[in-house]
Design an enzyme around this catalytic site. Structure first.
Site, PDB file in Angstrom:
ATOM      1  N   ARG A   1       0.720  -1.071  -0.125  1.00 16.94           N
ATOM      2  CA  ARG A   1       0.290  -0.025   0.022  1.00 16.94           C
ATOM      3  C   ARG A   1       0.661   1.225   0.044  1.00 16.94           C
ATOM      4  O   ARG A   1       2.125   1.231   0.314  1.00 16.94           O
ATOM      5  CB  ARG A   1      -0.810   0.113   1.245  1.00 16.94           C
ATOM      6  CG  ARG A   1      -2.137  -1.072   1.235  1.00 16.94           C
ATOM      7  CD  ARG A   1      -2.674  -0.937   2.539  1.00 16.94           C
ATOM      8  NE  ARG A   1      -1.858  -1.984   3.596  1.00 16.94           N
ATOM      9  CZ  ARG A   1      -2.388  -2.053   4.733  1.00 16.94           C
ATOM     10  NH1 ARG A   1      -3.585  -1.567   5.079  1.00 16.94           N
ATOM     11  NH2 ARG A   1      -1.688  -2.400   5.661  1.00 16.94           N
TER      12      ARG A   1
ATOM     13  N   LYS B   1       1.826   1.843   7.434  1.00 22.84           N
ATOM     14  CA  LYS B   1       2.140   1.030   8.640  1.00 22.84           C
ATOM     15  C   LYS B   1       3.364   1.625   9.450  1.00 22.84           C
ATOM     16  O   LYS B   1       4.048   2.643   9.085  1.00 22.84           O
ATOM     17  CB  LYS B   1       2.796  -0.512   8.029  1.00 22.84           C
ATOM     18  CG  LYS B   1       1.671  -1.306   7.395  1.00 22.84           C
ATOM     19  CD  LYS B   1       0.565  -1.603   8.103  1.00 22.84           C
ATOM     20  CE  LYS B   1       0.999  -2.514   9.386  1.00 22.84           C
ATOM     21  NZ  LYS B   1      -0.098  -2.875  10.259  1.00 22.84           N
TER      22      LYS B   1
ATOM     23  N   GLU C   1      -5.358   4.494  13.902  1.00 27.44           N
ATOM     24  CA  GLU C   1      -6.408   3.625  14.656  1.00 27.44           C
ATOM     25  C   GLU C   1      -6.952   4.212  16.074  1.00 27.44           C
ATOM     26  O   GLU C   1      -7.953   3.649  16.372  1.00 27.44           O
ATOM     27  CB  GLU C   1      -5.796   2.348  14.796  1.00 27.44           C
ATOM     28  CG  GLU C   1      -4.728   2.189  16.098  1.00 27.44           C
ATOM     29  CD  GLU C   1      -3.348   2.551  15.700  1.00 27.44           C
ATOM     30  OE1 GLU C   1      -2.224   2.473  16.376  1.00 27.44           O
ATOM     31  OE2 GLU C   1      -3.287   3.023  14.442  1.00 27.44           O
TER      32      GLU C   1
ATOM     33  N   HIS D   1      -0.336   1.215  16.199  1.00 29.43           N
ATOM     34  CA  HIS D   1      -0.477   0.086  17.154  1.00 29.43           C
ATOM     35  C   HIS D   1       0.587  -0.230  18.111  1.00 29.43           C
ATOM     36  O   HIS D   1       1.146  -0.978  18.217  1.00 29.43           O
ATOM     37  CB  HIS D   1      -0.555  -1.262  16.367  1.00 29.43           C
ATOM     38  CG  HIS D   1      -1.727  -1.342  15.144  1.00 29.43           C
ATOM     39  ND1 HIS D   1      -3.104  -1.427  15.495  1.00 29.43           N
ATOM     40  CD2 HIS D   1      -1.795  -0.907  13.779  1.00 29.43           C
ATOM     41  CE1 HIS D   1      -3.762  -1.389  14.575  1.00 29.43           C
ATOM     42  NE2 HIS D   1      -3.040  -1.154  13.379  1.00 29.43           N
TER      43      HIS D   1
ATOM     44  N   ASP E   1      -2.754  -7.334  14.727  1.00 27.43           N
ATOM     45  CA  ASP E   1      -2.140  -5.990  14.900  1.00 27.43           C
ATOM     46  C   ASP E   1      -1.858  -5.574  16.187  1.00 27.43           C
ATOM     47  O   ASP E   1      -0.975  -4.731  16.634  1.00 27.43           O
ATOM     48  CB  ASP E   1      -2.586  -4.923  14.148  1.00 27.43           C
ATOM     49  CG  ASP E   1      -2.317  -5.128  12.615  1.00 27.43           C
ATOM     50  OD1 ASP E   1      -0.930  -5.207  12.471  1.00 27.43           O
ATOM     51  OD2 ASP E   1      -2.930  -4.909  11.762  1.00 27.43           O
TER      52      ASP E   1
ATOM     53  N   TYR F   1      -0.693   4.237  10.636  1.00 22.58           N
ATOM     54  CA  TYR F   1      -1.276   3.267  11.728  1.00 22.58           C
ATOM     55  C   TYR F   1      -0.144   2.878  12.479  1.00 22.58           C
ATOM     56  O   TYR F   1       1.149   2.803  11.925  1.00 22.58           O
ATOM     57  CB  TYR F   1      -1.623   1.918  10.880  1.00 22.58           C
ATOM     58  CG  TYR F   1      -2.972   1.853  10.503  1.00 22.58           C
ATOM     59  CD1 TYR F   1      -4.074   2.050  10.863  1.00 22.58           C
ATOM     60  CD2 TYR F   1      -3.245   1.867   9.051  1.00 22.58           C
ATOM     61  CE1 TYR F   1      -5.287   2.168  10.476  1.00 22.58           C
ATOM     62  CE2 TYR F   1      -4.254   1.919   8.633  1.00 22.58           C
ATOM     63  CZ  TYR F   1      -5.340   2.063   9.171  1.00 22.58           C
ATOM     64  OH  TYR F   1      -6.525   2.081   8.657  1.00 22.58           O
TER      65      TYR F   1
END
Length: 373
Positions: free
Chosen positions: A15, A75, A120, A98, A272, A96
């Protein structure tokens, strides 16, 4: 604002954080967008398409990081990228993260002094997560497909067709969690003619699910006993549990897995956030499964990365409006004007400003308002 978009280098991640349409909107607003050459190729977006929209293509990724006031990614940074986090003082990282599931990344962001805004944990007043939702939908719809593939003999499973055929019942699919990902999983599984049960602790949510599916799925109030019985009878178990910004609870024990039919499949969408199965460990699209007892675990940590063209456009549709706010106003004013975006700030200036991350790693939590006034 100078905005940088590096190519994603996590294993099997194709992505990219922006589309040509996003570049056009940011450039039209007076900002500069610098993209690492080839960043969009995995999502079927050419360098030429980005240039036509107004982006500057940069060959050296270190230049992208060093020259940008805001880095947009998909990511979380991996170890190779940690040294770049302090490349520019006060840099915003918008991606993102996490962090509750990754102490090394948390440590690196604290040391780098970045302002890290996690997709997120951006949360609206109605408790929805606008930047997590599109990827939850993608992962949720993928989960029954991946489960169905690995349930077949060539995929390593017991040789069951998820839909069955006339005279032979289809697979039993158990979905744990009735949130966005769980609902998407149930939708696909119902479409594949599986026998679907969805569990959640929220009875009102289960009533909504029952109404939505008009009785085509079984709803079950989740408890340890109910979950154990459902897992034992399942061909495919899909874990779709989310505690916003925190580690997922371990709900499916190895003891439960040992009671399942040989060749059954478990798909952990929650990986994740650490995963909701006891033996979950992150896998990749190149090597997606491992065995526990006699069952297969599919625990790919970036499931939407398998369909990067769809995922990139779905993600960018959601993230762009907030990126424009940050670029136009600067991050402090942007989060001051938007409480949802403020919840996305996990780290700034070496301080942890998101309580579940601080709790997960033993850091001292500092309220964002205390830092920015």
């Amino acid at each position: 604002m100078d905005i940088g978009v590096p190519r994603e280098i996590k294993t099997d991640e194709h992505r990219v954080a922006i589309t040509p349409a996003g570049v056009f909107e940011l450039v039209k607003a007076g900002h500069k967008v610098r993209i690492e050459a080839g960043a969009g190729v995995g999502s079927s977006i050419s360098d030429e398409a980005f240039v036509a929209a107004g982006a500057e293509m940069i060959k050296d990724v270190d230049d992208v990081w060093a020259s940008s006031e805001m880095i947009m990614k998909v990511k979380e940074p991996i170890a190779e990228e940690y040294p770049r986090l302090g490349a520019r003082s006060g840099q915003v990282l918008y991606t993102y993260l996490h962090l509750a599931a990754s102490l090394p990344c948390t440590d690196a962001l604290v040391a780098g002094g970045n302002t890290a805004i996690a997709y997120e944990t951006v949360r609206l007043s109605n408790n929805t997560l606008p930047l997590l939702t599109p990827m939850s939908e993608v992962a949720g719809r993928m989960a029954p497909l991946m489960g169905a593939h690995h349930l077949m003999r060539p995929g390593g499973g017991r040789g069951t067709l998820i839909s069955g055929v006339p005279g032979v019942i289809g697979a039993k699919v158990v979905v744990i969690g009735a949130g966005v990902a769980g609902l998407a999983s149930a939708t696909l599984a119902v479409g594949l003619q599986a026998d679907v049960t969805i569990l959640d602790t929220n009875l009102e949510r289960l009533r909504d699910v029952d109404h939505h599916f008009q009785g085509r799925v079984q709803t079950l109030a989740s408890s340890s006993l109910a979950l154990a019985e459902a897992v034992k009878d399942a061909d495919i178990v899909i874990g779709a549990v989310l505690v916003v910004g925190a580690k997922a609870p371990k709900l499916v024990t190895d003891e439960m897995v040992a009671t399942m039919k040989p060749g059954s499949v478990l798909v952990d969408i929650s990986v994740d956030q650490g995963g909701c199965f006891e033996s979950t460990k992150a896998t990749t699209h190149s090597d997606p499964v491992f065995t526990v007892a006699n069952s297969l675990f599919y625990c790919v940590a970036n499931m939407p990365g398998a369909v990067p063209n769809t995922s990139t456009f779905a993600l960018a549709n959601a993230t762009l409006p907030y990126a424009v706010q940050i670029a136009n106003k600067g991050w402090k004013k942007a989060v001051g004007d938007d409480a949802a975006l403020a919840e996305g700030v996990n780290v700034t200036g070496g301080a942890i400003t998101y309580a579940p991350v601080a709790e997960a790693h033993g850091y001292t939590y500092r309220a964002l308002a205390e830092i920015i006034g």
